[in-house]
Design a protein around this motif. Structure first.
Motif, short mmCIF file in Angstrom:
data_model
loop_
_atom_site.label_atom_id
_atom_site.label_comp_id
_atom_site.label_asym_id
_atom_site.label_seq_id
_atom_site.Cartn_x
_atom_site.Cartn_y
_atom_site.Cartn_z
N ALA A 29 0.83 -1.21 0.00
CA ALA A 29 0.00 0.00 0.00
C ALA A 29 0.86 1.26 0.00
O ALA A 29 0.57 2.23 -0.72
N VAL A 30 1.91 1.25 0.80
CA VAL A 30 2.81 2.40 0.87
C VAL A 30 3.48 2.65 -0.48
O VAL A 30 3.52 3.79 -0.98
N SER A 74 -0.17 12.52 3.56
CA SER A 74 -1.28 13.48 3.65
C SER A 74 -2.34 13.19 2.60
O SER A 74 -3.54 13.36 2.86
N LEU A 75 -1.93 12.74 1.43
CA LEU A 75 -2.89 12.42 0.37
C LEU A 75 -3.74 11.21 0.75
O LEU A 75 -4.95 11.20 0.52
N ILE A 76 -3.09 10.21 1.31
CA ILE A 76 -3.84 9.01 1.73
C ILE A 76 -4.92 9.38 2.73
O ILE A 76 -6.08 8.98 2.61
N HIS A 96 -7.42 3.74 0.03
CA HIS A 96 -8.45 2.99 0.75
C HIS A 96 -9.38 2.24 -0.20
O HIS A 96 -10.03 1.28 0.21
N LYS A 97 -9.43 2.66 -1.47
CA LYS A 97 -10.23 1.95 -2.46
C LYS A 97 -9.46 0.76 -3.04
O LYS A 97 -10.03 -0.29 -3.32
N ARG A 98 -8.16 0.93 -3.21
CA ARG A 98 -7.33 -0.14 -3.75
C ARG A 98 -7.10 -1.22 -2.70
O ARG A 98 -7.05 -2.43 -3.00
N PHE A 99 -6.99 -0.83 -1.45
CA PHE A 99 -6.76 -1.78 -0.36
C PHE A 99 -8.00 -1.77 0.56
O PHE A 99 -9.00 -2.34 0.23
N ASP A 100 -7.93 -1.09 1.68
CA ASP A 100 -9.09 -0.91 2.55
C ASP A 100 -8.80 0.26 3.48
O ASP A 100 -7.68 0.76 3.53
N LYS A 101 -9.81 0.69 4.21
CA LYS A 101 -9.67 1.90 5.03
C LYS A 101 -8.60 1.75 6.10
O LYS A 101 -7.77 2.65 6.30
N ALA A 102 -8.61 0.63 6.81
CA ALA A 102 -7.63 0.43 7.89
C ALA A 102 -6.21 0.43 7.35
O ALA A 102 -5.30 1.06 7.92
N ALA A 107 -0.99 2.89 6.36
CA ALA A 107 0.00 3.24 5.34
C ALA A 107 0.42 4.69 5.50
O ALA A 107 1.61 5.03 5.38
N GLY A 108 -0.55 5.58 5.75
CA GLY A 108 -0.22 6.97 6.00
C GLY A 108 0.65 7.12 7.23
O GLY A 108 1.65 7.86 7.22
#
Length: 305
Positions: A29-30, A74-76, A96-102, A107-108
């Motif tokens: 994700a990062v 900041s973008l995430i 959060h759409k490519r992976f999930d909210k958590a 990642a942020g």
């Protein structure tokens, strides 16, 4: 914004700090966000500002990565449903759409933490390391980017445009507007705080202060004088405000909330941009080193945003 050689250096440095690991969802994700197609204005400002003092790119490329880590974090978080609720970013699905909210939240967090790990490990003397960390911290904390995000969230367009907004007796005058007024001034004088000044403050805190810190970091690495450091910082502020004003013009139909186009005419905004541009030119005029990259960026942002 980065030339091909410098961009390759940036990517190589990112891969050094965050090697690919497809089995690790957080790392994936990062890297997904950090390596997405981007203009890389903030890393460019670190590199270009340091080159005013003849600092080699290789010496500052890890700092540029740290600054990009902060911006990516900041973008995430901006894109999350509880914030701006954006489904796309940089031409691809938001984190959060490519992976999930958590995973996006974490990642942020990981990116912000990595930024300061990188800066604390710089091969520079301790005073410079501390000055760089301080400059970046001040730009992105409660009095900078994060504070600007809070102000952006709290300020609704219908409140700003409310006819009673500038009535000092109205409950629509929000707490932040009150805090902007010195305690020794009357509330009536606070009515002079215009709606567009609030949006400009959001622009300053959310965007321009990180632009300015990126420039200031180049000055720190280059052992600049206090006067040179201020000039680069102020250049970054003016550049960031131009960037956001142009963004408001371009994105008005998609996002009318906290947008200068909701309060000023296009000609008024263009006059505002012209004023900022002249100030930025004055900032560069006070520097004796090579400012061509910064000058070209200023012209490009004024033209294209």
């Amino acid at each position: 914004m980065l030339d091909k050689t410098t961009k390759n250096l940036l990517i190589t440095e990112i891969n050094k700090f965050l090697p690919e690991d497809s089995q690790n969802k957080l790392i994936s994700a990062v890297r997904y966000v950090l390596l997405a197609p981007a203009k890389h204005i903030r890393p460019f400002l670190v590199v270009a500002s340091s080159q005013v003092f003849n600092v080699e790119v290789e010496r500052v490329i890890s700092i540029a990565v740290a600054v990009e880590c902060v911006h990516a974090y900041s973008l995430i978080h901006d894109d999350l449903p509880c914030m701006d609720n954006s489904n796309t970013r940089r031409g691809q699905l938001s984190c959060h759409k490519r992976f999930d909210k958590a995973t996006a939240v974490l990642a942020g967090d990981a990116l912000l933490t990595l930024a300061f790990e990188i800066l604390s490990s710089l091969n520079e003397d301790s005073n410079k390391r501390c000055e760089i960390i301080k400059a970046l911290s001040q730009a992105i904390g409660a009095k900078g980017m994060v504070g600007g995000q809070i102000l952006d969230i709290k300020t609704a367009l219908h409140v700003i445009q409310h006819p009673d907004y500038l009535d000092p007796e109205s409950s629509v005058v929000n707490e932040h507007t009150r805090q902007l007024c010195n305690k020794n001034r009357t509330l009536e004088s606070c009515a002079k705080i215009t709606p567009d000044s609030k949006v400009k403050e959001i622009h300053l805190m959310k965007t321009a202060k990180l632009f300015a810190a990126s420039c200031e970091i180049g000055a720190i690495i280059g052992s600049a004088t206090d006067k040179q450091r201020r000039a680069l910082y102020n250049y970054g502020v003016n550049l960031g405000l131009i960037f956001q004003a142009k963004d408001d013009i371009r994105d008005y139909k998609q996002d009318e909330v906290n947008n200068l186009m909701s309060m000023l005419s296009k000609s008024e905004i263009e006059n505002y941009i012209d004023s900022l541009f002249k100030q930025a030119l004055d900032n560069l005029g006070g520097l004796s080193g090579d400012t061509n990259y910064l000058y070209n960026l200023l012209n490009q942002v004024k033209r294209d945003g």
